[in-house]
Scaffold this active site. Structure first.
Site, PDB file in Angstrom:
ATOM      1  CD  GLU A   1      27.838 -24.665 -17.932  1.00 56.54           C
ATOM      2  OE1 GLU A   1      26.686 -24.423 -17.550  1.00 56.54           O
ATOM      3  OE2 GLU A   1      28.840 -24.098 -17.465  1.00 56.54           O
TER       4      GLU A   1
ATOM      5  NE  ARG B   1      31.190 -17.287 -11.354  1.00 57.39           N
ATOM      6  CZ  ARG B   1      29.910 -17.300 -11.699  1.00 57.39           C
ATOM      7  NH1 ARG B   1      29.183 -18.393 -11.557  1.00 57.39           N
ATOM      8  NH2 ARG B   1      29.344 -16.218 -12.186  1.00 57.39           N
TER       9      ARG B   1
ATOM     10  CE  LYS C   1      30.426 -15.080 -16.080  1.00 63.16           C
ATOM     11  NZ  LYS C   1      29.662 -15.848 -17.053  1.00 63.16           N
TER      12      LYS C   1
END
Ligand code: PLP
Ligand code: COI
Length: 334
Positions: free
Chosen positions: A215, A77, A179
């Site tokens: 989220e 990620r 992220k």
């Protein structure tokens, strides 16, 4: 250390790993005691947010060993985040080796087995060097530091309440699925509004229609339907949570449950039996109540975690702390 009451706050630990990318390659990397970085005022991380990070944990097992939970997934990620911001890739070997070096050098900060606390590792990549134009940097720093942590929200598996935000955290073709710091800087304000009103954090809806859950602050959302189906949002603007991916596996393979990754509409909330937030920091945090436009939706009575949530939490944390055999490839010895 007061291991039982660590919460989620910064502690300066002994060593951090730093590697520099220059002239097209990463150097060997070093461990240093200095927790400050000296970078150019022209660093792209400062002006244009060219930076990304990860969060993963190391756990002390009953036998005293230390283990990492799915660090290969964090490595992948981080590289997806680097790709999106035109930053250089870091091999999985380098990433995992950096994490292991940091754990070893800070072993005294790894919380004891039974304290329910762990060592949180924070790898990050920042664009540095002398720049001013709006373009990718020529130099980068990859750093991994660590902090012993306990609960991100209330702790154990006590339910907390959330409010639906009017603000968006990410656009549909933006950077929501990686992220990067920008996704978090823009969440400080809606988070403050939620906290000022007594909520743990806010829930973000899909940026296009504001009708679907995306989220829960810095964690993914899941719910259990009345038919015992594990549901979780499918969207291109949420972060693909490693905890969520693991819970899907546990729900299917340990609890024999049906799983659906799909749209979850706010209108559906009154139909759901249990709801929760999941993530590395949040672990599994049951949601007691969600408020949206003055309407309150309560889950499992609001005061206690539901039965399925309790089972998911038990299995996940037993795997993480080495009390239960992990699915192939989930655990890396530190
Ligand atoms: N969503 C957001 C926005 C996050 O910051 C995090 C934390 O990393 C998660 C979800 C959960 O992801 P993971 O389970 O990989 O920690
Ligand atoms: C994590 O769970 O690792 C996160 O990054 C969430 C938050 C602390 C930013």
């Amino acid at each position: 250390m007061d291991w039982a009451n660590l919460g989620f706050k910064y502690t300066k630990t002994d060593f951090r790993y730093i590697s520099v990318w220059k002239d097209g390659e990463w150097d060997e990397g070093i461990l240093t005691e200095d927790n400050r970085l000296s970078i150019s005022e022209g660093s792209t991380a400062i002006h244009y947010g060219q930076q990304c990070f990860e969060g993963l944990k190391a756990y002390r097992t009953k036998s005293g060993d230390i283990q990492l939970f799915r660090p290969d997934e964090n490595s992948k990620r981080l590289n997806d985040s680097c790709d999106r911001l035109l930053m250089p890739q870091i091999s999985s070997d380098k990433f995992i080796d950096a994490c292991k070096q940091v754990i070893k050098a800070n072993e005294r900060f790894v919380p004891p087995y039974g304290s329910n606390a762990s060592l949180y590792l924070r790898p990050f990549v920042i664009g540095v060097g002398d720049n001013i134009g709006v373009k990718a940097a020529q130099e980068y720093i990859f750093c991994v530091f660590c902090v012993p942590v306990g609960a991100y929200f209330k702790g154990d598996i006590s339910p907390v309440n959330f409010i639906v935000s009017d603000y968006d955290r990410a656009a549909s073709k933006g950077t929501g699925s990686v992220k990067v710091g920008g996704n978090y800087a823009c969440s400080f304000y809606p988070n403050k509004l939620a906290k000022d009103r007594g909520f743990a954090d806010c829930i973000y809806l899909d940026p296009q229609t504001h009708s679907k859950i995306e989220e829960v602050g810095a964690a993914n959302f899941y719910a259990i339907t009345k038919e015992n189906v594990f549901i979780t949002p499918k969207s291109e603007s949420i972060l693909p949570s490693i905890t969520k991916k693991s819970l899907i596996y546990i729900a299917q393979n340990h609890l024999n449950m049906k799983v659906e990754e799909r749209d979850i509409f706010i209108d559906e909330l009154s139909e759901l039996k249990e709801a929760g937030a999941c993530g590395t920091a949040a672990v599994i945090t049951p949601i007691g109540m969600i408020e949206d436009e003055g309407k309150q939706y309560t889950f499992n009575g609001g005061e206690e975690a539901g039965e399925i949530t309790k089972k998911l939490y038990k299995i996940l944390t037993e795997i993480q702390f080495g009390d239960r055999e992990a699915p192939e490839g989930w655990i890396f010895k530190a």
